[in-house]
Design a protein around this motif. Structure first.
Motif, mmCIF file in Angstrom:
data_model
loop_
_atom_site.group_PDB
_atom_site.id
_atom_site.type_symbol
_atom_site.label_atom_id
_atom_site.label_comp_id
_atom_site.label_asym_id
_atom_site.label_seq_id
_atom_site.Cartn_x
_atom_site.Cartn_y
_atom_site.Cartn_z
ATOM 1 N N ARG A 58 0.835 -1.215 0.000
ATOM 2 C CA ARG A 58 0.000 0.000 0.000
ATOM 3 C C ARG A 58 0.861 1.253 0.000
ATOM 4 N N ARG A 60 0.515 5.797 -0.032
ATOM 5 C CA ARG A 60 -0.329 6.819 0.593
ATOM 6 C C ARG A 60 -1.638 6.953 -0.171
ATOM 7 N N LYS A 125 11.811 9.424 -7.454
ATOM 8 C CA LYS A 125 11.506 8.758 -6.182
ATOM 9 C C LYS A 125 12.191 7.396 -6.095
HETATM 10 C C1 BTN Z 1 4.088 6.093 -0.722
HETATM 11 O O1 BTN Z 1 5.045 6.690 -1.218
HETATM 12 O O2 BTN Z 1 2.941 6.210 -1.182
HETATM 13 C C2 BTN Z 1 4.349 5.218 0.470
HETATM 14 C C3 BTN Z 1 4.790 3.836 0.049
HETATM 15 C C4 BTN Z 1 5.062 2.919 1.227
HETATM 16 C C5 BTN Z 1 5.345 1.512 0.774
HETATM 17 C C6 BTN Z 1 5.780 0.650 1.932
HETATM 18 S S1 BTN Z 1 6.454 -0.894 1.404
HETATM 19 C C7 BTN Z 1 6.462 -1.440 3.054
HETATM 20 C C8 BTN Z 1 5.179 -0.988 3.676
HETATM 21 N N1 BTN Z 1 4.092 -1.926 3.416
HETATM 22 C C9 BTN Z 1 3.144 -1.385 2.665
HETATM 23 O O3 BTN Z 1 2.096 -1.975 2.284
HETATM 24 N N2 BTN Z 1 3.459 -0.118 2.336
HETATM 25 C C10 BTN Z 1 4.708 0.292 2.953
#
Ligand code: BTN
Length: 262
Positions: A58, A60, A125
């Motif tokens: 997931r 943001r 990024k």
């Molecule tokens: C973003 O930039 O939108 C945030 C991304 C965050 C991804 C990390 S991977 C480890 C952790 N588990 C997830 O499901 N999401 C975060």
């Protein structure tokens, strides 16, 4: 891709207290979901969940965090912040600083921070941070800090439209277990600084020094509304101060939908 991650390799790379206890998965839907459930069940601060692959990572605002086996480092760590919830934004700054510094230490690549929580190399990024909290039993919030680092992608998904990069694409071949050890130590030290005011101020100073946004004219989308101005500084709670035509406005990390150069 052969895997450079296993529970034993991570345990061998740990250099501080955080990362113990550790839950390692070859494949999991989301390390954040696992860590949140574990935190609600009483996992201590520093407990970490790491996976070789996430099938439903997931990002943001309900976005998907893309991955393929072995390509990224997905890590989530349980935090027990001793901060009022209106200062949780500083956790984002601490996680950003720790991620940028750990990547630099292990890869030799220099990273910047794009407020609120992207880590970039040459404007693209390379890592994202997702802080999620729930109300725990006993009334104290449990917080999970999830970090995804693009480590070994050699061809990024087209959906990312050239806005992302990976350590491999930037020319650095990094061992994900070593990166996990550095990252957990950097997080432990940065989050430990938040216990007192001078430590928090130092984290904001480090985030300021790494920021690629400060001094720039930006356009932010907040609650569907566009706000533009010049990014002036970070507040002690990790908010972004914008100089807009209507005066100064502080943006909160949690409310921001999009931030781009104006
Ligand atoms: C973003 O930039 O939108 C945030 C991304 C965050 C991804 C990390 S991977 C480890 C952790 N588990 C997830 O499901 N999401 C975060």
């Amino acid at each position: 891709m052969t895997s450079d991650l296993s529970a034993a390799r991570i345990e061998g790379a740990l250099r501080g207290r955080w990362g113990r206890p550790l839950r390692f998965f070859e494949e999991v839907a989301s390390t954040n979901s696992e860590a949140l459930e574990w935190a609600e069940g009483g996992a201590p601060e520093g407990a970490a969940v790491v996976a070789d692959h996430q099938s439903a990572g997931r990002g943001r605002l309900g976005r998907t965090w893309l991955s393929e086996p072995g390509a990224i480092l997905p890590l989530s760590v349980v935090l027990r912040p001793r901060l009022p919830p209106d200062r949780f934004g500083v956790l984002s700054a601490a996680a950003g600083v720790a991620t940028a510094e750990a990547i630099a230490e292990v890869s030799g690549l220099s990273c910047r921070l794009k407020w609120p929580n992207d880590v970039t190399i040459s404007g693209r990024k390379v890592a994202g941070i997702l802080l999620e909290s729930r109300m725990g039993t006993g009334g104290a919030p449990v917080v999970v800090c999830g970090i995804g680092i693009n480590v070994r992608w050699t061809k990024l998904p087209e959906e990312l439209g050239g806005r992302a990069t990976s350590l491999a694409l930037e020319g650095s071949k990094v061992d994900r277990a070593a990166l996990t050890g550095s990252l957990l130590l950097a997080l432990e030290k940065a989050c430990g600084r938040l216990d007192d005011e001078s430590g928090s101020a130092e984290i904001i100073e480090r985030a300021t020094a790494l920021s690629e946004v400060l001094g720039q004219a930006v356009e932010a989308r907040v609650g569907g509304v566009l706000v533009s101005g010049v990014a002036l500084s970070l507040t002690e709670a990790g908010g972004l101060v914008l100089d807009t035509a209507e005066g100064r406005r502080v943006l909160d990390a949690g409310e921001i939908e999009k931030l781009r150069p104006a």
